[in-house]
Write a protein that holds these residues in place. Structure first.
Motif, PDB file in Angstrom:
ATOM      1  N   GLY A   1       0.835  -1.250   0.004  1.00 26.75           N
ATOM      2  CA  GLY A   1       0.088  -0.034   0.078  1.00 26.75           C
ATOM      3  C   GLY A   1       0.749   1.229   0.065  1.00 26.75           C
ATOM      4  O   GLY A   1       0.506   2.201  -0.786  1.00 26.75           O
TER       5      GLY A   1
ATOM      6  N   TYR B   1       2.600   1.358  -3.373  1.00 23.47           N
ATOM      7  CA  TYR B   1       1.470   1.782  -4.431  1.00 23.47           C
ATOM      8  C   TYR B   1       1.164   3.475  -4.087  1.00 23.47           C
ATOM      9  O   TYR B   1       0.926   3.966  -5.260  1.00 23.47           O
ATOM     10  CB  TYR B   1       0.152   1.112  -4.562  1.00 23.47           C
ATOM     11  CG  TYR B   1      -0.668   1.207  -5.438  1.00 23.47           C
ATOM     12  CD1 TYR B   1      -0.554   0.912  -6.776  1.00 23.47           C
ATOM     13  CD2 TYR B   1      -1.939   2.081  -5.067  1.00 23.47           C
ATOM     14  CE1 TYR B   1      -1.358   1.313  -7.811  1.00 23.47           C
ATOM     15  CE2 TYR B   1      -2.667   2.424  -6.077  1.00 23.47           C
ATOM     16  CZ  TYR B   1      -2.520   2.089  -7.410  1.00 23.47           C
ATOM     17  OH  TYR B   1      -3.330   2.679  -8.139  1.00 23.47           O
ATOM     18  N   GLY B   2       1.002   3.727  -2.950  1.00 20.58           N
ATOM     19  CA  GLY B   2       0.445   5.149  -2.970  1.00 20.58           C
ATOM     20  C   GLY B   2       1.488   6.218  -3.152  1.00 20.58           C
ATOM     21  O   GLY B   2       1.214   7.440  -3.608  1.00 20.58           O
ATOM     22  N   ILE B   3       2.550   5.832  -3.268  1.00 27.28           N
ATOM     23  CA  ILE B   3       3.729   6.877  -3.494  1.00 27.28           C
ATOM     24  C   ILE B   3       4.025   6.608  -5.029  1.00 27.28           C
ATOM     25  O   ILE B   3       4.231   7.663  -5.853  1.00 27.28           O
ATOM     26  CB  ILE B   3       5.127   6.573  -2.648  1.00 27.28           C
ATOM     27  CG1 ILE B   3       5.008   6.984  -1.437  1.00 27.28           C
ATOM     28  CG2 ILE B   3       6.240   7.332  -3.473  1.00 27.28           C
ATOM     29  CD1 ILE B   3       4.490   8.396  -1.260  1.00 27.28           C
TER      30      ILE B   3
END
Lengths: 114, 507
Positions: free
Chosen positions: B180, B183-185
């Motif tokens: 997560g 992916y968020g970055i």
């Protein structure tokens, strides 16, 4: 909204870590379930929090990211099965050992046996 | 035609089909058919992996699932590293499966199918080019390993499995969190794409990516049994049945493979602000793992536990060597990985035979009665012990030589040499003590009655033969591992294959 969301995830994680560190299998299983809730919420937020938008680029100014939703779905399915398995396992251990303490044997009990 | 177009996915499809067929109700005596299917599939898998190994010689092969192109779809990528790991898995799996077909698979239901599902997960993890897909294949292999670890039942196994399952559930949660974060970055899960994006990060974003990377290291460290996370391993490996333990020899290597793949590709030298993330941790923790493993080997009073600690030592050796981050070091790791996987598998099977033939004293390192096939087992144990300790003439010696040679700077030599050589010495003491107690200082009187069929001994001999083969062909194998190391240090070919030219390869 972000702050509330972050606090929720953080609280869930903290509580689950506390439960996982307990010495009996039941609180640990509950803790792991709780941890999977926290993880699912967290994964969901990695696509950024957007309200009332569709997951299609170009249809509106803003869009919501569909990928984290797919990831959460996968994680839920796997987590669900794993929780079921660990509960059965914990019950079996409780039945066979007569205790749900996770660590109370001396390390030498197992020598040469299966 | 069909085979060459879909060669990359076939090593995954094959065990899956085999497992599904094995699950069918095959009448009154299903085990015969299931064994035949399993062995046939494993033999085919060995051939397939050899073909894959030849095919990837030209460069990485990319297979876009459902023809969704990277970075949007999930891709399978076969490069030299993956192909070699798949060949290693199948080379280990075939003898272990043959061994298990002499009755061990009857101890619980569906051993054969679970075995194939396990292979499916392991091979999938080696092939995937997508981080989330890696998580999914990890889960596939974990789910089958949970069931396999329980194979045969019993109190001790139950408890060991409970520990293993709970730890890995927590590990999976950490894996998801790190995915997560990354992916968020970066907004991508494709490893090659992520490598490009991570390299461009600066400031706070880079810090978050580093945090995600370190979480990944924790997860892979748990799978590989790196020092603070290794406690599950000796108990789990020492209590389960021989064939399962032998198959699990490859499981910790999945963790090592993941570390090698992710930390050369995404957090390698070119990763900008996140470059060489975690290498210093790997160095110190690897050394500590090596030390703890050596103490464990010396302190164990059960041959199974000794071998389980040998696994811990091999993990420490590999990760320490890897953290030196040079082509020579990675090549040495790969060679040592081949050797240590095959020899640990052979030793676990051999210990199983020895324990059954000794009867009451089982695998405890105490004086016991003579075994029915005393001479044969003694010779096999002697050869396996020499190979695993790393004495000449077998491949363990060559592998350790490569590792010692990979240490270049003074600090590396000063720490690595004494620990590797010291642990070798302790291994030698522990194994010669075990060997002399179990094979020489036997009780007078009649030897045990239990004999093992030639087929099972042949299976172990097959594994030992691969070690001899690895010794004889050390030169071509090491030039291949050097090619792997070269690819890993210069990952642009991999990235290009996935993101650029790979598109046209796929039909």
């Amino acid at each position: 909204m972000e702050a509330l969301y972050a606090i929720t995830v953080g609280m869930l994680t903290a509580c689950s870590v506390y439960l996982i560190l307990r010495g009996r299998s039941f609180p640990i299983v509950i803790g792991i379930t709780m941890l999977s809730y926290a993880v699912n919420l967290f994964l969901f937020s990695t696509g950024r929090l957007v309200i009332n938008q569709i997951p299609i680029i170009g249809a509106a100014d803003q869009y919501t990211d569909p990928l984290p939703q797919a990831l959460v779905l996968t994680a839920i399915v796997i987590g669900f099965a794993m929780t079921a398995y660990s509960i059965i396992l914990a019950v079996r251990v409780r039945g066979e050992w007569g205790s749900d303490e996770v660590n109370d044997t001396s390390p030498n009990d197992g020598e040469g046996n299966r | 035609m069909l085979v060459s177009a879909h060669l990359v996915i076939l090593p995954i499809i094959l065990p899956m089909l085999a497992a599904l067929l094995q699950l069918l109700p095959w009448g009154a005596q299903p085990q015969r058919y299931r064994r035949a299917i399993g062995i046939l599939a494993s033999m085919l898998a060995v051939l397939l992996s050899i073909q894959l190994l030849i095919a990837v010689d030209q460069g990485p092969l990319v297979y876009a699932l459902g023809n969704w192109q990277a970075p949007f779809g999930i891709v399978l990528v076969a490069d030299k590293l993956s192909a070699l790991m798949i060949l290693l898995t199948n080379l280990l799996a075939l003898p272990v499966l043959i061994y298990s077909c002499y009755g061990e698979d009857n101890l619980g239901s569906h051993f054969q199918a679970l075995f194939q599902f396990q292979l499916l997960g392991i091979i999938g993890a080696f092939l995937t080019g997508d981080l989330f897909n890696l998580f999914v294949f990890f889960e596939v292999l974990l789910i089958s390993s949970y069931a396999l670890l329980m194979h045969g039942g019993g109190k001790l196994k139950l408890r060991a499995t409970l520990h293993y399952v709970l730890l890995n559930l927590a590990g999976s949660a950490v894996f998801l969190i790190s995915l997560g974060v990354l992916y968020g970055i970066t907004g991508t899960l494709n490893m090659a794409d992520m490598a490009n994006k991570v390299a461009l990060l600066t400031g706070d974003d880079a810090t978050i990516a580093r945090a995600g990377g370190m979480l990944l290291l924790v997860v892979f460290g748990l799978k590989a049994a790196l020092l603070p996370l290794y406690f599950w391993l000796p108990q789990a490996y020492a209590t389960t049945t021989g064939a399962v333990a032998a198959l699990f020899a490859i499981m910790t290597k999945v963790g090592v493979y993941s570390i090698i793949r992710v930390f050369t590709l995404i957090f390698g030298v070119d990763a900008g602000a996140a470059s060489l993330l975690g290498y210093d941790w790997l160095w110190w923790l690897g050394l500590a793992t090596l030390g703890i493993g050596a103490i464990g080997v010396l302190g164990s009073r059960d041959l199974r536990a000794v071998i389980a600690y040998l696994v811990v030592i091999s993990i420490g050796t590999m990760l320490t060597t890897f953290s030196m981050n040079s082509e020579r070091a990675i090549s040495a790791v790969m060679f040592y990985m081949l050797h240590s996987t095959l020899i640990t598998g052979a030793l676990f099977l051999l210990t199983d035979v020895v324990a059954e033939q000794r009867g009451k004293t089982a695998s405890r390192i105490v004086k016991g009665r003579k075994m029915a096939q005393h001479g044969t087992l003694g010779m096999m144990f002697f050869i396996a012990a020499i190979a695993v300790i790393g004495m000449p003439p077998f491949s363990g010696f060559i592998g350790k030589l490569f590792i010692l040679e990979a240490a270049r700077t003074g600090a590396q030599v000063a720490l690595l040499w004494p620990l590797v050589l010291g642990s070798t010495f302790l291994m030698m003491i522990a194994l010669s003590r075990a060997g002399s107690r179990m094979f020489w200082h036997t009780l007078d009187g009649k030897p045990g009655e239990v004999r093992h069929p030639t087929g099972q001994l042949t299976a172990i001999t097959l594994l030992l033969a691969t070690i001899v083969g690895l010794t004889i062909f050390a030169n071509p194998v090491s030039s291949y591992t050097q090619a792997i190391a070269n690819d890993l240090v210069h990952p642009s070919a991999y990235k290009n294959a996935v993101l650029g030219t790979g598109v046209s390869d796929v039909k």
